[in-house]
Design an enzyme around this catalytic site. Structure first.
Site, PDB file in Angstrom:
ATOM      1  N   TYR A  10     -16.754  21.898  34.234  1.00 43.37           N
ATOM      2  CA  TYR A  10     -16.956  21.646  32.813  1.00 43.37           C
ATOM      3  C   TYR A  10     -17.656  20.332  32.494  1.00 43.37           C
ATOM      4  O   TYR A  10     -17.952  20.061  31.339  1.00 43.37           O
ATOM      5  CB  TYR A  10     -15.603  21.693  32.085  1.00 43.37           C
ATOM      6  CG  TYR A  10     -14.947  23.041  32.193  1.00 43.37           C
ATOM      7  CD1 TYR A  10     -15.439  24.126  31.479  1.00 43.37           C
ATOM      8  CD2 TYR A  10     -13.853  23.249  33.021  1.00 43.37           C
ATOM      9  CE1 TYR A  10     -14.853  25.383  31.587  1.00 43.37           C
ATOM     10  CE2 TYR A  10     -13.254  24.490  33.133  1.00 43.37           C
ATOM     11  CZ  TYR A  10     -13.762  25.550  32.410  1.00 43.37           C
ATOM     12  OH  TYR A  10     -13.179  26.782  32.520  1.00 43.37           O
ATOM     13  N   HIS A  87     -20.523  28.577  25.907  1.00 47.42           N
ATOM     14  CA  HIS A  87     -19.639  28.242  27.025  1.00 47.42           C
ATOM     15  C   HIS A  87     -20.268  27.094  27.793  1.00 47.42           C
ATOM     16  O   HIS A  87     -21.475  27.101  28.046  1.00 47.42           O
ATOM     17  CB  HIS A  87     -19.451  29.436  27.964  1.00 47.42           C
ATOM     18  CG  HIS A  87     -18.817  30.598  27.282  1.00 47.42           C
ATOM     19  ND1 HIS A  87     -17.472  30.674  27.034  1.00 47.42           N
ATOM     20  CD2 HIS A  87     -19.376  31.726  26.771  1.00 47.42           C
ATOM     21  CE1 HIS A  87     -17.217  31.798  26.401  1.00 47.42           C
ATOM     22  NE2 HIS A  87     -18.351  32.451  26.212  1.00 47.42           N
TER      23      HIS A  87
END
Length: 135
Positions: A10, A87
């Site tokens: 991430y 995302h």
């Protein structure tokens, strides 16, 4: 937990960093940003319902709810607004259960794999969708 949770996937940006980037970029596209985060599905649904009357579009990263929540799909459908799904990671390079999205069928587009920059890309795309830019 963004910036702490699995930075190899991430990235190291925090949610605050991403919000700052969005707030800095939004005026370039003639947009205002209402930036929210919750870990509670019902709260997300309520916010989507609010957006029906107060927003021109929705950019959403529903996290794991992307793959599980019919409630969020129903709320987004009811909102009758342009939706862009975002995302941070490329969900198609990850576990197979992440390849299915309840949101994608009603989204104008999906941006994934570009980390926090994906939100700025989504702002530009939203501006085009709602006619805020001629580009």
């Amino acid at each position: 937990m963004l910036g702490v949770r699995e930075p190899a996937i991430y990235g190291s940006e925090t949610l605050g960093d991403i919000e700052d980037s969005c707030r800095a970029a939004a005026p370039e596209f003639g947009l205002a940003v209402d930036f929210r985060q919750s870990n509670h599905e019902g709260e997300l649904v309520s916010w989507i319902h609010e957006a029906r009357d107060s927003a021109d579009g929705i950019i959403i990263n529903a996290g794991a709810y992307t793959h599980t929540s019919v409630a969020i799909l129903d709320a987004l459908t009811l909102a009758e607004l342009p939706v862009i799904e975002v995302h941070l990671s490329n969900i198609y390079k990850r576990e197979s259960f992440r390849h299915h999205s309840y949101i994608s069928p009603i989204a104008a587009g999906v941006i994934c794999g570009f980390g926090g920059q994906g939100y700025v890309l989504a702002l530009e795309a939203m501006a085009r969708l709602i006619g805020q830019t001629d580009e």
